[in-house]
Scaffold this active site. Structure first.
Site, PDB file in Angstrom:
ATOM      1  N   CYS A 222      -4.076  -8.998  -1.336  1.00  0.00           N
ATOM      2  CA  CYS A 222      -3.955  -8.777   0.097  1.00  0.00           C
ATOM      3  C   CYS A 222      -2.495  -8.700   0.484  1.00  0.00           C
ATOM      4  CB  CYS A 222      -4.674  -9.907   0.850  1.00  0.00           C
ATOM      5  SG  CYS A 222      -4.533  -9.764   2.627  1.00  0.00           S
TER       6      CYS A 222
ATOM      7  N   ASN B 284       0.645  -7.061   3.282  1.00  0.00           N
ATOM      8  CA  ASN B 284       0.836  -7.001   4.728  1.00  0.00           C
ATOM      9  C   ASN B 284       0.173  -5.785   5.361  1.00  0.00           C
ATOM     10  OD1 ASN B 284       2.686  -9.319   5.272  1.00  0.00           O
ATOM     11  ND2 ASN B 284       3.948  -8.254   3.783  1.00  0.00           N
TER      12      ASN B 284
ATOM     13  N   ASP C  31       2.472 -12.427  -4.195  1.00  0.00           N
ATOM     14  CA  ASP C  31       2.568 -11.105  -4.815  1.00  0.00           C
ATOM     15  C   ASP C  31       3.698 -11.042  -5.823  1.00  0.00           C
ATOM     16  OD1 ASP C  31       4.300 -11.467  -2.617  1.00  0.00           O
ATOM     17  OD2 ASP C  31       4.519  -9.315  -2.319  1.00  0.00           O
TER      18      ASP C  31
ATOM     19  N   ASP D 234       9.090  -3.483  -6.452  1.00  0.00           N
ATOM     20  CA  ASP D 234       7.788  -3.215  -5.846  1.00  0.00           C
ATOM     21  C   ASP D 234       7.988  -2.554  -4.488  1.00  0.00           C
ATOM     22  OD1 ASP D 234       5.203  -3.156  -4.948  1.00  0.00           O
ATOM     23  OD2 ASP D 234       4.804  -5.282  -5.240  1.00  0.00           O
TER      24      ASP D 234
END
Length: 257
Positions: A7, A9, A109, A129
């Site tokens: 999950c 943002n 993450d 990322d």
């Protein structure tokens, strides 16, 4: 079957892992108001459409949006009769403990990307990322997360530019044919593309200098393949790095339970 959920943002990814490969992967917008019942209806409908008859009995969740976790836990309890493992919580162990300042909470993450990259490429890595933010995660020789960099994401920067300057339109991210733009859209696309190429190269070079060693650079996130076209930025591109990291963490917790 394991249901792995990342999950972020902006988007949330659901993947079903059968122990060998991902059977299916789906993406939806991240909305903290979405209930467990809504998640289940959406997921079960997609599984039916794909003809997937997976009996999910385990879950693992990585979430940068804390308010979403409650309903995902209810999803596991109510529909899959399992208690989801949540990255960043005390009961979720990592193969190697992060080495950061005391009291620092590292984004789940970033921990997952670190574990996934280390499992596939070993240590001495920089994981770039491209998400809502563009993050740089530094992975030590033994696989520990030892810090990194957070900068505004590509689309976030474009949206801010569009909103702050009334005369500038919204443009898509793409690699321009030339650095020097001859119209407004081309100028903006060049600034974003080559600006972020310079950002990634400059930060990675500074990390190598500060660490005083060679560091492999791994790109991930939706825009990584696009920016890989700019001056050989990455040694490798990993499209499913986060989801792979979730499976590694889940396996580690089962083996060490």
């Amino acid at each position: 079957m394991l249901l792995a959920i990342d999950c972020g943002n902006t988007n949330t990814v659901f993947s079903i892992w059968d122990g060998t490969e991902f059977v299916a992967t789906w993406r939806t917008s991240t909305e903290w108001q979405r209930t467990a019942d809504q998640y289940y209806v959406w997921l079960s409908t997609l599984m039916t459409m794909r003809g997937i008859e997976a009996e999910i009995d385990e879950m693992i969740v990585s979430s940068t949006v804390p308010r979403v976790v409650f309903n995902l836990r209810v999803l596991g309890d109510r529909y899959f009769n399992c208690r989801p493992l949540v990255v960043g919580k005390p009961d979720c162990r990592l193969p190697v403990t992060p080495r950061v300042d005391a009291g620092t909470q590292v984004g789940p993450d970033r921990l997952v990307n670190t574990v996934g990259a280390w499992d596939r490429h070993g240590g001495d890595l920089v994981v770039v990322d491209f998400g809502t933010a563009t993050t740089f995660d530094v992975v030590d020789t033994d696989g520990a997360y030892v810090g990194g960099v957070i900068s505004p994401g590509v689309n976030l920067s474009l949206e801010a530019l569009h909103q702050a300057a009334a005369a500038l339109p919204h443009v898509d991210v793409s690699k321009p044919e030339k650095v020097i733009g001859t119209n407004t859209v081309a100028c903006m696309q060049s600034g974003i593309f080559w600006g972020y190429v310079g950002l990634v190269r400059g930060i990675c070079d500074r990390i190598r200098t500060e660490r005083d060693r060679s560091m492999r650079v791994i790109g991930t996130g939706g825009l990584a393949p696009l920016f890989a076209q700019g001056d050989m930025l990455f040694d490798d591109i990993e499209e499913d790095l986060t989801m792979h990291g979730l499976t590694v963490i889940h396996r580690y917790n089962k083996e060490t339970a």
